[in-house]
Design a protein around this motif. Sequence first.
Motif, mmCIF file in Angstrom:
data_model
loop_
_atom_site.group_PDB
_atom_site.id
_atom_site.type_symbol
_atom_site.label_atom_id
_atom_site.label_comp_id
_atom_site.label_asym_id
_atom_site.label_seq_id
_atom_site.Cartn_x
_atom_site.Cartn_y
_atom_site.Cartn_z
ATOM 1 N N TYR A 6 0.826 -1.192 0.000
ATOM 2 C CA TYR A 6 0.000 0.000 0.000
ATOM 3 C C TYR A 6 0.868 1.252 0.000
ATOM 4 O O TYR A 6 1.721 1.429 0.852
ATOM 5 C CB TYR A 6 -0.925 0.035 1.226
ATOM 6 N N THR A 7 0.650 2.109 -0.965
ATOM 7 C CA THR A 7 1.292 3.419 -0.977
ATOM 8 C C THR A 7 0.249 4.449 -1.389
ATOM 9 O O THR A 7 -0.692 4.140 -2.128
ATOM 10 C CB THR A 7 2.477 3.482 -1.970
ATOM 11 N N GLU A 8 0.425 5.647 -0.913
ATOM 12 C CA GLU A 8 -0.482 6.733 -1.280
ATOM 13 C C GLU A 8 -0.314 7.066 -2.753
ATOM 14 O O GLU A 8 0.789 7.021 -3.291
ATOM 15 C CB GLU A 8 -0.167 7.979 -0.443
ATOM 16 N N HIS A 9 -1.400 7.425 -3.392
ATOM 17 C CA HIS A 9 -1.380 7.910 -4.773
ATOM 18 C C HIS A 9 -2.008 9.298 -4.754
ATOM 19 O O HIS A 9 -3.208 9.435 -4.492
ATOM 20 C CB HIS A 9 -2.154 6.976 -5.705
ATOM 21 N N TYR A 10 -1.194 10.316 -4.979
ATOM 22 C CA TYR A 10 -1.656 11.691 -4.898
ATOM 23 C C TYR A 10 -2.000 12.234 -6.274
ATOM 24 O O TYR A 10 -1.521 11.743 -7.297
ATOM 25 C CB TYR A 10 -0.581 12.566 -4.248
ATOM 26 N N THR A 11 -2.817 13.281 -6.285
ATOM 27 C CA THR A 11 -3.204 13.944 -7.529
ATOM 28 C C THR A 11 -2.876 15.431 -7.431
ATOM 29 O O THR A 11 -2.472 15.933 -6.365
ATOM 30 C CB THR A 11 -4.708 13.787 -7.804
ATOM 31 N N ASP A 14 -4.384 17.236 -4.518
ATOM 32 C CA ASP A 14 -3.630 17.106 -3.265
ATOM 33 C C ASP A 14 -2.418 18.034 -3.295
ATOM 34 O O ASP A 14 -2.142 18.758 -2.338
ATOM 35 C CB ASP A 14 -3.138 15.657 -3.076
ATOM 36 N N TYR A 15 -1.712 17.988 -4.394
ATOM 37 C CA TYR A 15 -0.453 18.727 -4.576
ATOM 38 C C TYR A 15 -0.606 20.218 -4.278
ATOM 39 O O TYR A 15 0.233 20.810 -3.603
ATOM 40 C CB TYR A 15 0.035 18.489 -6.013
ATOM 41 N N VAL A 16 -1.667 20.836 -4.775
ATOM 42 C CA VAL A 16 -1.822 22.285 -4.609
ATOM 43 C C VAL A 16 -2.078 22.686 -3.157
ATOM 44 O O VAL A 16 -1.950 23.858 -2.813
ATOM 45 C CB VAL A 16 -2.932 22.860 -5.527
ATOM 46 N N LYS A 17 -2.387 21.737 -2.292
ATOM 47 C CA LYS A 17 -2.645 22.033 -0.882
ATOM 48 C C LYS A 17 -1.401 21.907 -0.003
ATOM 49 O O LYS A 17 -1.411 22.323 1.149
ATOM 50 C CB LYS A 17 -3.730 21.097 -0.346
ATOM 51 N N TRP A 18 -0.332 21.331 -0.545
ATOM 52 C CA TRP A 18 0.861 21.081 0.257
ATOM 53 C C TRP A 18 1.664 22.353 0.485
ATOM 54 O O TRP A 18 1.756 23.208 -0.387
ATOM 55 C CB TRP A 18 1.760 20.043 -0.421
ATOM 56 N N GLU A 19 2.272 22.421 1.657
ATOM 57 C CA GLU A 19 3.206 23.507 1.946
ATOM 58 C C GLU A 19 4.598 23.047 1.552
ATOM 59 O O GLU A 19 4.898 21.862 1.531
ATOM 60 C CB GLU A 19 3.159 23.851 3.428
ATOM 61 N N THR A 28 3.359 9.884 -6.812
ATOM 62 C CA THR A 28 4.258 9.833 -5.662
ATOM 63 C C THR A 28 4.840 11.222 -5.414
ATOM 64 O O THR A 28 5.306 11.882 -6.350
ATOM 65 C CB THR A 28 5.400 8.823 -5.902
ATOM 66 N N ALA A 29 4.832 11.652 -4.167
ATOM 67 C CA ALA A 29 5.345 12.962 -3.794
ATOM 68 C C ALA A 29 6.853 12.904 -3.577
ATOM 69 O O ALA A 29 7.359 11.989 -2.930
ATOM 70 C CB ALA A 29 4.665 13.446 -2.521
ATOM 71 N N VAL A 76 3.396 16.367 -11.739
ATOM 72 C CA VAL A 76 3.677 17.793 -11.805
ATOM 73 C C VAL A 76 5.161 17.990 -11.501
ATOM 74 O O VAL A 76 5.635 17.620 -10.434
ATOM 75 C CB VAL A 76 2.833 18.597 -10.783
ATOM 76 N N LEU A 77 5.883 18.548 -12.470
ATOM 77 C CA LEU A 77 7.308 18.822 -12.293
ATOM 78 C C LEU A 77 7.510 20.321 -12.132
ATOM 79 O O LEU A 77 6.657 21.121 -12.511
ATOM 80 C CB LEU A 77 8.097 18.324 -13.507
#
Length: 183
Positions: A6-11, A14-19, A28-29, A76-77
């Motif tokens: 099990y690993t998280e799969h982000y979109t 999600d990405y735009v909310k991270w600090e 993967t982040a 997203v790069l």
Amino acid sequence: MTNLAYTEHYTYNDYVKWEGDWELIFGTAFAMAPAPVKKHQNLNVKITTQLEEYFEECSRCEVLIEEDYKISDDTVLRPDIAVVCDDLNETYISKAPEIVVEILSPSTARRDEKVKFDLYEIEKVKYYILVYPDDLKAKVFKHNGDRFIKEGDFFDELYEFKDLECKAKIDFNRVFRKYRKND
């Protein structure tokens, strides 16, 4: 026993909310390296300044620094430098850049040389430039429509982008001059 399957799969949502500074690759982040060292930033400014001189008169294109390039909802790069033409999206880069420059650091080298190389190649970025601050060298790759072909290693040469609508050059002598011991 822990289930490692099990690993998280982000979109992107999600990405735009991270600090902080992140990249998202296939869900993967990846934390970006800490603030770049002064040499990295100086090389970035020198390359950006040269590109900006050429693209300033080109209304279709713009030179961007550390702007998000959204390839898909889960990738997203954030290239060090990107030249983008005819991209009307105001939030992020939404189409393949004409030129991408990555200035390598020890913590990002593998990702820049392998993972991002493959992604930029698939996306048909016209030019991919890897800058090696410790070697005072740049590797220039040009997309031939199918894959990247290495144009060469550049230390103090002038490189001209011949097939862009707006002509541009990078003088690697100017880029690296400050860091050469004999100059």
